[in-house]
Design a protein around this motif. Structure first.
Motif, short mmCIF file in Angstrom:
data_model
loop_
_atom_site.label_atom_id
_atom_site.label_comp_id
_atom_site.label_asym_id
_atom_site.label_seq_id
_atom_site.Cartn_x
_atom_site.Cartn_y
_atom_site.Cartn_z
N ARG A 1 0.82 -1.21 0.00
CA ARG A 1 0.00 0.00 0.00
C ARG A 1 0.86 1.26 0.00
NH1 ARG A 1 -3.06 -2.86 3.95
NH2 ARG A 1 -2.24 -1.46 5.56
N LEU A 2 1.96 1.22 0.71
CA LEU A 2 2.87 2.40 0.73
C LEU A 2 3.49 2.65 -0.65
CD1 LEU A 2 4.65 1.94 4.19
CD2 LEU A 2 2.90 3.63 3.55
N VAL A 3 3.88 1.55 -1.33
CA VAL A 3 4.47 1.70 -2.68
C VAL A 3 3.45 2.28 -3.63
CG1 VAL A 3 5.38 0.44 -4.66
CG2 VAL A 3 6.17 -0.12 -2.35
N ILE A 4 2.23 1.75 -3.59
CA ILE A 4 1.19 2.26 -4.50
C ILE A 4 0.89 3.72 -4.18
CG2 ILE A 4 -1.23 2.03 -5.16
CD1 ILE A 4 -0.94 -0.98 -4.67
N VAL B 1 3.65 5.82 -5.58
CA VAL B 1 3.57 5.96 -7.04
C VAL B 1 2.48 6.96 -7.42
CG1 VAL B 1 2.98 4.76 -9.18
CG2 VAL B 1 4.50 3.67 -7.51
N VAL B 2 1.35 6.87 -6.73
CA VAL B 2 0.26 7.80 -7.02
C VAL B 2 0.68 9.23 -6.71
CG1 VAL B 2 -2.07 8.48 -6.37
CG2 VAL B 2 -1.53 6.07 -6.70
N ILE B 3 1.35 9.42 -5.57
CA ILE B 3 1.78 10.77 -5.19
C ILE B 3 2.78 11.32 -6.21
CG2 ILE B 3 3.06 12.10 -3.47
CD1 ILE B 3 1.83 10.28 -1.33
N VAL B 4 3.74 10.47 -6.59
CA VAL B 4 4.73 10.91 -7.59
C VAL B 4 4.04 11.27 -8.91
CG1 VAL B 4 6.68 10.15 -9.01
CG2 VAL B 4 6.66 9.67 -6.56
N ALA B 5 3.08 10.42 -9.32
CA ALA B 5 2.36 10.70 -10.57
C ALA B 5 1.60 12.01 -10.47
CB ALA B 5 1.42 9.54 -10.89
N LEU B 6 0.95 12.23 -9.30
CA LEU B 6 0.23 13.48 -9.13
C LEU B 6 1.17 14.68 -9.12
CD1 LEU B 6 -2.39 12.43 -6.40
CD2 LEU B 6 -2.80 12.87 -8.83
N VAL B 7 2.33 14.53 -8.47
CA VAL B 7 3.31 15.64 -8.43
C VAL B 7 3.83 15.93 -9.83
CG1 VAL B 7 5.58 16.33 -7.61
CG2 VAL B 7 3.94 15.28 -6.03
#
Length: 388
Positions: free
Chosen positions: A31-34, A37-43
């Motif tokens: 869950r932390l990895v996902i 990834v979502v945060i990085v994609a959003l950034v």
């Protein structure tokens, strides 16, 4: 009742094992990895959108761009056989360097002929000036002869008047008076003849002076012809008008060339520029002086800098040999392109690698004109309100 088979027992065990195995999404690490990834994609998405909104939407680029140079076509001014060629293909030359020479013998003879005409006219003028000096002496002699004749006339008049009175009183005979009167008339005729001789001598001086002027005019004409011949003689050596590199050389020794015939071209490699053909929809915010990023296909990974130097006063179609006539037949709207001249900011080493015709990709940063479209719209609204 029948007992369960081995296969059924194995399937039940596998089902139990599957139910006992937890889902990967329930693991904290997954869950932390996902989430990461979502945060990085959003950034990254937010960063891209911010960059596009602040910069990207103001950058106008095109692949329809090429390196250009105002090449000079070298052509002889005079006709003749090429005597010697001093340059080779792709050679660098400076302004004033000799490129090739034409056989100068015909043009040297023209210079000599013009000089001979000048010398002949000057000699004729000197001869006429000597005649004028002689004629002035003849005028002086005619003046002296006239003075003598007038003196004789005055004396003859005095004698005639005296004998006229004596003849009237009877002291002298009529024959003597007639003789004295005849002498007076001959003196009058002599004075008239001397006056005519003086006038003729003076007119002769004017005629000779006019001939001197004609000779001087012929000398001036010869000077003009010699100057033209000197220009033609100097044109037998064709020199470079600008600095650059030789290209498209076709002239060879022994070849007969005509005035205006292309012999070679000089490409000013230090004065290269880029012509980028932007769509008309890209020019709304484009202004002179805006910065440009340049990517040359021949220099992969190298980004050059430049600036917008000028924008053409019409589309490329308008300056074509046969511009389109949209008032006839069916109409299909085609987005037009407008040539934009871009100055290249590069050092000598980089310019040495650039040649006219190379393909480039340019991107113009139009942020300096941000908001100008809105200003234009407001201006139009103000004009409409003023009309009302």
């Amino acid at each position: 009742m029948t007992s369960p088979t081995a296969e059924e027992l194995g399937a039940d065990e596998n089902a139990s094992a599957a139910e006992a195995k937890p889902s990967p999404l329930k693991r904290k690490g997954v869950r932390l990895v996902i989430l990461g990834v979502v945060i990085v994609a959003l950034v990254l998405g937010a960063s891209w959108f911010a960059n596009y909104w602040m910069v990207g939407r103001y950058v106008q680029g095109t692949e329809d761009a090429y390196v250009q140079a105002d090449a000079v076509v070298v052509a002889p001014k005079v006709a003749g056989y090429v005597e010697q060629v001093f340059v080779a293909d792709n050679q660098a030359v400076s302004a004033g360097d000799p490129l090739f020479s034409i056989d100068p013998r015909d043009y040297r003879s023209q210079v000599a002929q013009a000089q001979a005409q000048i010398d002949m006219a000057n000699a004729s003028a000197k001869g006429l000036q000597a005649q004028i000096a002689e004629q002035h002496a003849a005028v002086d002699g005619a003046i002296a002869q006239l003075a003598s004749a007038e003196s004789d006339l005055r004396f003859a008049k005095t004698i005639r008047d005296r004998y006229e009175a004596l003849a009237a009183s009877g002291a002298e005979s009529r024959e003597t008076f007639a003789e004295k009167r005849s002498q007076f008339e001959r003196a009058e005729a002599a004075v008239a003849a001397r006056k005519a001789n003086l006038a003729s001598a003076q007119r002769r001086v004017a005629t000779l002076e006019a001939q001197v002027g004609q000779a001087k005019a012929q000398a001036e004409g010869g000077v003009a012809q010699r100057a033209a011949a000197d220009v033609d003689l100097g044109s037998t050596v064709v020199r470079a008008s600008i600095a650059g590199r030789i290209g498209n050389k076709t002239v060879q020794p022994g070849q007969f060339v005509q005035p205006g015939t292309r012999a070679m071209s000089i490409v000013p490699v230090q004065q290269l520029y880029i012509t980028a053909n932007f769509k008309e929809t890209q020019l709304g915010l484009m202004r002179v002086g805006q910065p440009v990023s340049i990517e040359v296909d021949a220099l992969e990974g190298v980004e050059l800098k430049g600036k917008v130097e000028s924008i053409a006063p019409g589309t490329g179609a308008q300056f074509s040999l046969l511009p389109p006539e949209n008032a006839t037949g069916n109409f299909t709207k085609i987005v037009q392109r407008v040539p934009v001249r871009i100055a290249v900011e590069a050092g000598p080493e980089t310019r040495a690698l650039l040649v006219p015709g190379m393909s480039v990709h340019v991107s113009v940063d139009t942020r300096s004109a941000k908001g100008s479209i809105e200003k234009i719209a407001k201006e139009q609204k103000a004009l409409e309100q003023a009309k009302k």
